[in-house]
Motif scaffolding. Sequence first.
Motif, short mmCIF file in Angstrom:
data_model
loop_
_atom_site.label_atom_id
_atom_site.label_comp_id
_atom_site.label_asym_id
_atom_site.label_seq_id
_atom_site.Cartn_x
_atom_site.Cartn_y
_atom_site.Cartn_z
N SER A 171 -16.87 -47.92 7.06
CA SER A 171 -17.13 -47.97 5.34
C SER A 171 -18.61 -48.72 4.92
O SER A 171 -18.65 -48.38 3.37
N GLY A 172 -19.58 -48.55 5.07
CA GLY A 172 -20.69 -49.05 4.65
C GLY A 172 -21.05 -50.64 4.04
O GLY A 172 -21.54 -50.64 2.78
N THR A 173 -20.12 -51.45 5.07
CA THR A 173 -20.04 -52.53 4.87
C THR A 173 -20.91 -54.02 5.64
O THR A 173 -20.85 -53.33 6.43
N ASP A 174 -20.68 -55.05 5.03
CA ASP A 174 -20.92 -56.16 5.67
C ASP A 174 -20.65 -56.64 6.67
O ASP A 174 -19.09 -56.97 6.49
N ALA A 175 -20.74 -56.55 8.08
CA ALA A 175 -18.58 -56.71 9.21
C ALA A 175 -18.89 -58.07 8.87
O ALA A 175 -17.69 -58.50 8.71
N ALA A 176 -19.79 -59.04 8.96
CA ALA A 176 -19.25 -60.67 8.63
C ALA A 176 -18.40 -61.23 7.59
O ALA A 176 -17.83 -61.76 7.28
N VAL A 177 -18.85 -60.24 6.28
CA VAL A 177 -18.06 -60.82 5.18
C VAL A 177 -16.76 -59.81 5.46
O VAL A 177 -15.78 -60.48 4.53
N LEU A 178 -16.73 -58.81 5.87
CA LEU A 178 -15.69 -57.77 5.94
C LEU A 178 -14.89 -58.69 6.92
O LEU A 178 -13.74 -58.75 6.56
N ARG A 179 -15.37 -59.49 8.28
CA ARG A 179 -14.43 -59.88 9.06
C ARG A 179 -13.50 -61.16 8.03
O ARG A 179 -12.41 -61.66 8.34
#
Length: 349
Positions: free
Chosen positions: A64-72
């Motif tokens: 999705s082109g997002t930040d993994a840490a924030v997405l979690r």
Amino acid sequence: MTGPGDSRDPLAPARPSASSAPPVLHDVMFGHVRSAALRAVAVHRIPDHLADGPRTAEELAALSGTDAAVLRRVLRLLAGRGLFHEDEQGRFRLEPAGQPLRTGVAHSQHPAVLMITDPMIARSAGELPRTLDGGRSSFELAYGSPFFEHLRKSPEDRAVFDAGMAAFSGPEDELVARGYAFPEGARVVDVGGGRGGLLRAVLDRGPSLEGVLFDRPATVAGHLLDEPGLAGRWRAEGGDFFEAVPPGGDFYLLKHILHDWNDEDALRILGSVRRAAAAGARLLVVDAVLPGGGVPHPAVELDIVMLMVVEGRERTAAEFEELLARAGFRLHRILPTPSLPSIVEAVAV
């Protein structure tokens, strides 16, 4: 640090103290945070990436082109509300309640989520205290013009609104059409019927029925009625329901129309219908009916949205009866449906 005789795990989460906010207050207080998280995953279409099974935040972020840490962290919040589930391997899956967040599925609520969490609503919510002071609608305070006037000037916001309303209304149309037995050969006039989703569902269920789709010219131009089974049984007409509506109907439909307006404007619409309808014609108002006695109901929340955005309102059965009587209709019965709205049936007197 624990003291002598204290066996509590020092790494365990602390229990809320007696002075903490009660759970109900906490739940309401942080409602906008959950809405923001929901909008974030909808904008980035995270649910679509879970259609084939669980994925880690890292996998989802790469897709999705997002930040993994924030997405979690965002998914963890929504997992706590039952939309997602995180397993012991840190993989997230979409729960049944979250399936309508996907795009391209039957009755997808993705456009509805984008509409309800849109800045149009969020900014309006921020102005609710001033509306409570007795001012204009929250939307008008935030944007400087009434909601529908704003939509006419903003094609982008209009597209968000139209898609969201179609997502809300689409699943209801078949349930409403199934919930009322139209007699054979009747003429049904759908006033403010948009692109004709409800009228199409009604005509599909009654091979001898005829219909008229009535809305603003630009709206009916994009109608959904060109189907072989409906050929020759309908026509579309453009106009303004505050001025006049097509005469000669046996049944007049008003689906999610009256709740957009205060009583004064609702009476103007009902007046147009009553002038067009012969005595004995039926009016079917398809709107939510507010329960009494403080019973929790989605219509109560929708009522506040209508207050903020358009100075509209949801109504109780008694309020419908009074409003209809003032316009020359007698309330006959209220038929619940499996969806949010009920069918308020009235007779022209």
